[in-house]
Design a protein around this motif. Structure first.
Motif, short mmCIF file in Angstrom:
data_model
loop_
_atom_site.label_atom_id
_atom_site.label_comp_id
_atom_site.label_asym_id
_atom_site.label_seq_id
_atom_site.Cartn_x
_atom_site.Cartn_y
_atom_site.Cartn_z
N THR A 112 -29.96 -4.51 -4.84
CA THR A 112 -29.44 -3.65 -3.78
C THR A 112 -30.42 -3.77 -2.63
N ALA A 113 -29.91 -4.09 -1.46
CA ALA A 113 -30.78 -4.26 -0.29
C ALA A 113 -30.15 -3.55 0.91
N THR A 114 -31.00 -3.23 1.85
CA THR A 114 -30.54 -2.68 3.13
C THR A 114 -31.06 -3.58 4.24
N GLY A 115 -30.48 -3.43 5.39
CA GLY A 115 -30.90 -4.21 6.55
C GLY A 115 -29.98 -3.93 7.70
N HIS A 125 -24.95 -4.99 -2.19
CA HIS A 125 -25.12 -5.08 -3.63
C HIS A 125 -24.77 -6.52 -3.99
N SER A 126 -25.67 -7.22 -4.68
CA SER A 126 -25.39 -8.63 -4.98
C SER A 126 -25.84 -8.99 -6.39
N ILE A 127 -25.13 -9.94 -6.95
CA ILE A 127 -25.43 -10.46 -8.28
C ILE A 127 -25.59 -11.97 -8.15
N SER A 128 -26.74 -12.48 -8.61
CA SER A 128 -26.94 -13.94 -8.62
C SER A 128 -26.92 -14.40 -10.08
N PHE A 129 -26.29 -15.55 -10.30
CA PHE A 129 -26.18 -16.09 -11.65
C PHE A 129 -25.96 -17.59 -11.58
N LYS A 130 -26.10 -18.25 -12.71
CA LYS A 130 -25.91 -19.71 -12.78
C LYS A 130 -24.88 -20.03 -13.86
N ARG A 131 -24.05 -21.03 -13.54
CA ARG A 131 -23.08 -21.54 -14.51
C ARG A 131 -22.78 -22.99 -14.17
N LYS A 132 -22.66 -23.80 -15.18
CA LYS A 132 -22.19 -25.19 -15.05
C LYS A 132 -22.92 -25.97 -13.96
N GLY A 133 -24.23 -25.80 -13.87
CA GLY A 133 -25.02 -26.57 -12.91
C GLY A 133 -24.99 -26.04 -11.49
N GLY A 135 -25.43 -22.47 -8.81
CA GLY A 135 -25.89 -21.10 -8.64
C GLY A 135 -24.87 -20.36 -7.79
N TYR A 136 -24.69 -19.09 -8.09
CA TYR A 136 -23.71 -18.27 -7.38
C TYR A 136 -24.34 -16.94 -6.98
N VAL A 137 -23.89 -16.41 -5.86
CA VAL A 137 -24.24 -15.05 -5.46
C VAL A 137 -22.96 -14.39 -4.99
N THR A 138 -22.64 -13.29 -5.63
CA THR A 138 -21.49 -12.51 -5.22
C THR A 138 -22.02 -11.20 -4.64
N SER A 139 -21.38 -10.71 -3.59
CA SER A 139 -21.92 -9.53 -2.93
C SER A 139 -20.83 -8.59 -2.43
N LEU A 140 -21.22 -7.33 -2.35
CA LEU A 140 -20.43 -6.28 -1.72
C LEU A 140 -21.31 -5.70 -0.64
N SER A 141 -20.85 -5.72 0.59
CA SER A 141 -21.67 -5.22 1.70
C SER A 141 -20.85 -4.32 2.60
N GLY A 142 -21.55 -3.36 3.20
CA GLY A 142 -20.89 -2.43 4.11
C GLY A 142 -21.88 -1.42 4.66
N LYS A 143 -21.37 -0.38 5.26
CA LYS A 143 -22.22 0.67 5.82
C LYS A 143 -23.03 1.31 4.70
N ASN A 149 -16.59 3.62 -2.98
CA ASN A 149 -15.14 3.46 -3.13
C ASN A 149 -14.72 2.02 -3.42
N ASP A 150 -15.60 1.05 -3.12
CA ASP A 150 -15.26 -0.36 -3.32
C ASP A 150 -15.92 -0.97 -4.55
N GLN A 151 -16.67 -0.17 -5.30
CA GLN A 151 -17.37 -0.69 -6.49
C GLN A 151 -16.38 -1.23 -7.53
N LYS A 152 -15.26 -0.55 -7.74
CA LYS A 152 -14.29 -1.02 -8.74
C LYS A 152 -13.70 -2.37 -8.34
N SER A 153 -13.38 -2.54 -7.08
CA SER A 153 -12.85 -3.83 -6.61
C SER A 153 -13.88 -4.93 -6.80
#
Length: 164
Positions: A112-115, A125-133, A135-143, A149-153
């Motif tokens: 979890t980061a701010t800026g 909010h971001s998750i970094s992980f590796k699969r099949k050679g 690297g991936y980062v998925t993130s949810l960002s906003g105010k 309210n968007d955590q479930k999505s």
């Protein structure tokens, strides 16, 4: 005289030709998105943004954005280095929380980061992980303090990942 002039021109141009050839060989390849991952797009009220090679969706009500970045270079990235792909996109990033988690039965890094982005305070909010050679980062960002309210999505999006 003409032959000497042509020969001189070729000799003088040769270093420039070599430099331009070498520099074009050393250029980084244009980024591409991994073909190994499959997922389900976030549901309404999210809509797909078509501004990048990396998939992203924006909530038309809250303005929050869900995105995913992939890095399939030959270099083995650490999970925190993968997080830098997100952190480098915001101004004055500050890590508020960082933890090692298990994501789809494998190690991952949750941050979890701010800026700031375009002079607006944001939270990521971001998750970094590796699969099949790759690297991936998925993130949810906003105010800041508005992502609840968007955590479930975001969770549903992450749970939809399948790898070939």
């Amino acid at each position: 005289m003409k032959k000497q002039l042509i020969a001189t021109f070729i000799i003088m141009s040769f270093p420039f030709l070599i430099v331009s050839c070498v520099s074009s060989l050393l250029q980084e390849k244009a980024p591409t998105f991994s073909k190994s991952i499959q997922f389900t797009d976030p549901k309404d009220p999210f809509y797909r943004l078509n501004k990048s090679i990396y998939p992203a969706w924006k909530n038309k009500n809250t303005g929050a954005v869900i995105s995913i970045i992939s890095d399939c270079t030959d270099q083995t990235q650490s999970l925190m280095n993968l997080q830098q792909l997100i952190l480098d996109s915001i101004e004055q990033p500050k890590i508020v929380k960082q933890e090692q988690i298990t994501f789809q039965n494998k190690p991952a890094n949750f941050v979890t980061a701010t800026g700031q982005l375009e002079q607006n305070d944001i939270e990521v909010h971001s998750i970094s992980f590796k699969r099949k050679g790759c690297g991936y980062v998925t993130s949810l960002s906003g105010k800041i303090n508005s992502l609840q309210n968007d955590q479930k999505s975001f969770k549903d999006f992450n749970e939809s990942f399948r790898f070939e």
